[in-house]
Motif scaffolding. Structure first.
Motif, PDB file in Angstrom:
ATOM      1  N   MET A   1       0.744  -1.251   0.126  1.00  0.00           N
ATOM      2  CA  MET A   1       0.130   0.069   0.078  1.00  0.00           C
ATOM      3  C   MET A   1       0.839   1.277  -0.040  1.00  0.00           C
ATOM      4  SD  MET A   1      -3.185   0.794   2.728  1.00  0.00           S
ATOM      5  CE  MET A   1      -2.093   1.334   4.006  1.00  0.00           C
ATOM      6  N   ALA A   2       0.623   2.291  -0.981  1.00  0.00           N
ATOM      7  CA  ALA A   2       1.423   3.380  -0.825  1.00  0.00           C
ATOM      8  C   ALA A   2       1.208   4.190   0.696  1.00  0.00           C
ATOM      9  CB  ALA A   2       0.546   4.381  -2.147  1.00  0.00           C
ATOM     10  N   ASP A   3       1.992   5.036   0.741  1.00  0.00           N
ATOM     11  CA  ASP A   3       1.891   5.981   2.007  1.00  0.00           C
ATOM     12  C   ASP A   3       0.907   6.695   1.854  1.00  0.00           C
ATOM     13  OD1 ASP A   3       4.769   4.777   2.940  1.00  0.00           O
ATOM     14  OD2 ASP A   3       5.551   6.707   1.648  1.00  0.00           O
ATOM     15  N   ILE A   4       0.460   7.438   0.807  1.00  0.00           N
ATOM     16  CA  ILE A   4      -0.514   8.326   0.806  1.00  0.00           C
ATOM     17  C   ILE A   4      -1.321   8.181  -0.320  1.00  0.00           C
ATOM     18  CG2 ILE A   4      -1.239  10.812   0.541  1.00  0.00           C
ATOM     19  CD1 ILE A   4       1.668  11.499   2.062  1.00  0.00           C
ATOM     20  N   THR A   5      -2.728   8.129  -0.466  1.00  0.00           N
ATOM     21  CA  THR A   5      -3.496   7.822  -1.487  1.00  0.00           C
ATOM     22  C   THR A   5      -4.157   9.066  -1.706  1.00  0.00           C
ATOM     23  OG1 THR A   5      -4.064   5.654  -0.721  1.00  0.00           O
ATOM     24  CG2 THR A   5      -5.687   6.341  -1.959  1.00  0.00           C
ATOM     25  N   LEU A   6      -4.128   9.499  -3.137  1.00  0.00           N
ATOM     26  CA  LEU A   6      -4.648  10.990  -3.303  1.00  0.00           C
ATOM     27  C   LEU A   6      -5.991  10.644  -3.895  1.00  0.00           C
ATOM     28  CD1 LEU A   6      -1.259  11.714  -3.724  1.00  0.00           C
ATOM     29  CD2 LEU A   6      -2.087  13.747  -3.786  1.00  0.00           C
ATOM     30  N   ILE A   7      -6.915  11.358  -3.652  1.00  0.00           N
ATOM     31  CA  ILE A   7      -8.357  11.092  -4.136  1.00  0.00           C
ATOM     32  C   ILE A   7      -8.719  12.198  -4.793  1.00  0.00           C
ATOM     33  CG2 ILE A   7     -10.566  10.495  -3.557  1.00  0.00           C
ATOM     34  CD1 ILE A   7      -9.454   8.515  -1.459  1.00  0.00           C
ATOM     35  N   SER A   8      -9.124  12.438  -6.113  1.00  0.00           N
ATOM     36  CA  SER A   8      -9.348  13.757  -6.495  1.00  0.00           C
ATOM     37  C   SER A   8     -11.036  13.676  -6.961  1.00  0.00           C
ATOM     38  CB  SER A   8      -8.521  14.286  -7.615  1.00  0.00           C
ATOM     39  OG  SER A   8      -9.067  13.510  -8.961  1.00  0.00           O
ATOM     40  N   GLY A   9     -11.482  14.860  -6.943  1.00  0.00           N
ATOM     41  CA  GLY A   9     -12.765  15.019  -7.478  1.00  0.00           C
ATOM     42  C   GLY A   9     -12.910  16.268  -8.346  1.00  0.00           C
ATOM     43  N   SER A  10     -13.122  16.442  -9.724  1.00  0.00           N
ATOM     44  CA  SER A  10     -12.980  17.366 -10.488  1.00  0.00           C
ATOM     45  C   SER A  10     -14.062  17.338 -11.765  1.00  0.00           C
ATOM     46  CB  SER A  10     -11.585  17.308 -11.140  1.00  0.00           C
ATOM     47  OG  SER A  10     -11.475  18.272 -11.917  1.00  0.00           O
ATOM     48  N   THR A  11     -14.381  18.447 -12.151  1.00  0.00           N
ATOM     49  CA  THR A  11     -15.317  18.453 -13.529  1.00  0.00           C
ATOM     50  C   THR A  11     -14.373  18.772 -14.804  1.00  0.00           C
ATOM     51  OG1 THR A  11     -16.973  18.826 -12.346  1.00  0.00           O
ATOM     52  CG2 THR A  11     -17.215  19.239 -14.507  1.00  0.00           C
ATOM     53  N   SER A  32       5.579   7.418  -0.660  1.00  0.00           N
ATOM     54  CA  SER A  32       4.872   6.856  -2.117  1.00  0.00           C
ATOM     55  C   SER A  32       3.623   7.258  -2.024  1.00  0.00           C
ATOM     56  CB  SER A  32       4.980   5.297  -1.806  1.00  0.00           C
ATOM     57  OG  SER A  32       4.376   4.791  -1.025  1.00  0.00           O
ATOM     58  N   SER A  33       3.143   7.399  -3.409  1.00  0.00           N
ATOM     59  CA  SER A  33       1.719   7.651  -3.452  1.00  0.00           C
ATOM     60  C   SER A  33       0.973   6.852  -4.461  1.00  0.00           C
ATOM     61  CB  SER A  33       1.750   9.393  -3.696  1.00  0.00           C
ATOM     62  OG  SER A  33       2.222   9.425  -5.008  1.00  0.00           O
ATOM     63  N   GLU A  34      -0.400   6.841  -4.407  1.00  0.00           N
ATOM     64  CA  GLU A  34      -1.403   6.384  -5.446  1.00  0.00           C
ATOM     65  C   GLU A  34      -2.255   7.200  -5.614  1.00  0.00           C
ATOM     66  OE1 GLU A  34      -4.030   2.579  -6.074  1.00  0.00           O
ATOM     67  OE2 GLU A  34      -4.096   3.158  -3.994  1.00  0.00           O
ATOM     68  N   MET A  35      -2.534   7.362  -6.994  1.00  0.00           N
ATOM     69  CA  MET A  35      -3.493   8.638  -7.347  1.00  0.00           C
ATOM     70  C   MET A  35      -4.731   7.982  -7.876  1.00  0.00           C
ATOM     71  SD  MET A  35      -3.837  11.636  -8.447  1.00  0.00           S
ATOM     72  CE  MET A  35      -2.128  12.343  -8.270  1.00  0.00           C
ATOM     73  N   LEU A  36      -5.841   8.624  -7.203  1.00  0.00           N
ATOM     74  CA  LEU A  36      -7.168   7.859  -7.775  1.00  0.00           C
ATOM     75  C   LEU A  36      -8.050   9.210  -8.055  1.00  0.00           C
ATOM     76  CD1 LEU A  36      -7.823   5.248  -4.860  1.00  0.00           C
ATOM     77  CD2 LEU A  36      -6.792   4.933  -7.156  1.00  0.00           C
ATOM     78  N   HIS A  37      -8.465   9.117  -9.540  1.00  0.00           N
ATOM     79  CA  HIS A  37      -9.449  10.372  -9.846  1.00  0.00           C
ATOM     80  C   HIS A  37     -10.684   9.673  -9.834  1.00  0.00           C
ATOM     81  CE1 HIS A  37      -5.991  12.895 -10.756  1.00  0.00           C
ATOM     82  NE2 HIS A  37      -5.493  12.002 -11.678  1.00  0.00           N
ATOM     83  N   GLY A  38     -11.619  10.148  -9.045  1.00  0.00           N
ATOM     84  CA  GLY A  38     -12.942   9.845  -8.843  1.00  0.00           C
ATOM     85  C   GLY A  38     -12.941   8.296  -8.500  1.00  0.00           C
ATOM     86  N   PRO A  39     -12.389   7.586  -7.709  1.00  0.00           N
ATOM     87  CA  PRO A  39     -12.509   6.101  -7.364  1.00  0.00           C
ATOM     88  C   PRO A  39     -14.002   5.750  -6.850  1.00  0.00           C
ATOM     89  CG  PRO A  39     -11.480   7.337  -5.399  1.00  0.00           C
ATOM     90  CD  PRO A  39     -11.916   8.268  -6.545  1.00  0.00           C
ATOM     91  N   MET A  40     -14.106   4.509  -6.992  1.00  0.00           N
ATOM     92  CA  MET A  40     -15.552   3.999  -6.380  1.00  0.00           C
ATOM     93  C   MET A  40     -15.115   3.386  -5.180  1.00  0.00           C
ATOM     94  SD  MET A  40     -17.645   3.722  -8.593  1.00  0.00           S
ATOM     95  CE  MET A  40     -17.465   5.144  -9.754  1.00  0.00           C
ATOM     96  N   ILE A  41     -15.834   2.908  -4.340  1.00  0.00           N
ATOM     97  CA  ILE A  41     -15.616   2.565  -2.778  1.00  0.00           C
ATOM     98  C   ILE A  41     -14.751   1.360  -2.655  1.00  0.00           C
ATOM     99  CG2 ILE A  41     -17.743   1.240  -2.492  1.00  0.00           C
ATOM    100  CD1 ILE A  41     -16.582   3.797   0.253  1.00  0.00           C
ATOM    101  N   ASP A  42     -14.857   0.628  -3.355  1.00  0.00           N
ATOM    102  CA  ASP A  42     -14.060  -0.606  -3.431  1.00  0.00           C
ATOM    103  C   ASP A  42     -12.644  -0.482  -3.805  1.00  0.00           C
ATOM    104  OD1 ASP A  42     -14.877  -0.523  -6.099  1.00  0.00           O
ATOM    105  OD2 ASP A  42     -15.695  -2.320  -6.264  1.00  0.00           O
ATOM    106  N   GLU A  43     -12.411   0.726  -4.542  1.00  0.00           N
ATOM    107  CA  GLU A  43     -11.151   1.041  -5.166  1.00  0.00           C
ATOM    108  C   GLU A  43     -10.082   1.836  -3.809  1.00  0.00           C
ATOM    109  OE1 GLU A  43     -11.103   1.917  -9.601  1.00  0.00           O
ATOM    110  OE2 GLU A  43     -12.551   3.089  -8.612  1.00  0.00           O
TER     111      GLU A  43
END
Ligand code: FMN
Length: 149
Positions: A1-11, A32-43
Motif C-alpha cells: 500500500m502506498a504511504d498516501i492515497t490521493l483522491i481527486s474530484g474534478s469536473t 510513496s503515493s497512489e493517485m485515484l481520480h474519482g474512485p469507487m468505494i471498493d478501490e
C-alpha cells in the motif's frame, strides 16, 4: 500500500492537476503515493493516509466523478477508523456555496470514523489563478504533521 492515497474530484480538471502536482511533491519528500481520480468505494484503501482534493460544482455539489464514492460513504458507512485524511477544496468565492463539496466530503469521512490531519485548505480560484501554488505551501506543513501519527 502506498504511504498516501490521493483522491481527486474534478469536473474541468483543475483539482486533478493539483492532485498530480502534490503527488510529485510528496514523492520528492520521500512518500510513496497512489493517485485515484474519482474512485469507487471498493478501490479506496480502508486504512492509511488519504489526501482528498475536490472542486465544487452546481450549487455546492460534489463533482460527478466523486459522487459515487460520496454516496457510498453516506449509504454504506464503511469503517474508516484506520484512515487519516487531509482535505483541499477548490472553488470560487463568487458562489455562496464556496468549497461546499469538500465540506460535505469532510463531514462524510468523519461520520465514517476517519480522522482529519491539519485544517482543510479552501482555495479560491478568483484569488489564485494557479491553485497548485497555495496547495504546495499547505502541503509543506501538512506532511510534517504526518510524522506524529
Ligand atoms: C457551473 C459551475 C458551478 C460552480 N459552482 C461552484 C460552487 O457552488 N462553489 C464553489 O466554490 N465553486 C463553484 N464553481 C467553481 C469551480 O469549483 C472552480 O472553477 C474550480 O476551479 C473547478 O475545478 P475543476 O476544474 O477541478 O472542476 C463552479 C463552477 C462552475 C463552472
Amino acid at each position: 500500500m502506498a504511504d498516501i492515497t490521493l483522491i481527486s474530484g474534478s469536473t474541468l480538471g483543475s483539482a486533478e492537476y493539483v492532485a498530480e502536482h502534490l503527488a510529485e511533491k510528496l514523492e520528492d519528500a520521500g512518500f510513496s503515493s497512489e493517485m485515484l481520480h474519482g474512485p469507487m468505494i471498493d478501490e479506496v484503501p480502508t486504512e492509511g493516509i488519504w489526501l482528498v482534493i475536490s472542486s465544487t460544482h452546481g450549487a455546492g455539489d460534489i463533482p460527478d466523478n466523486l459522487l459515487p464514492l460520496y454516496e457510498a460513504l453516506l449509504e454504506q458507512k464503511p469503517d474508516l477508523s484506520k484512515v487519516h485524511f487531509g482535505a483541499i477544496g477548490i472553488g470560487s468565492r463568487e458562489y455562496d456555496t464556496f468549497c461546499g463539496a469538500i465540506d460535505k466530503l469532510e463531514a462524510a469521512l468523519k461520520a465514517c470514523g476517519a480522522k482529519q490531519v491539519g485544517e482543510t485548505l479552501r482555495i479560491n480560484v478568483l484569488e489564485h489563478e494557479i491553485p497548485e501554488d497555495p496547495a504546495e505551501i499547505w502541503l509543506g506543513s501538512w506532511h510534517l504533521l504526518l510524522r506524529d501519527l
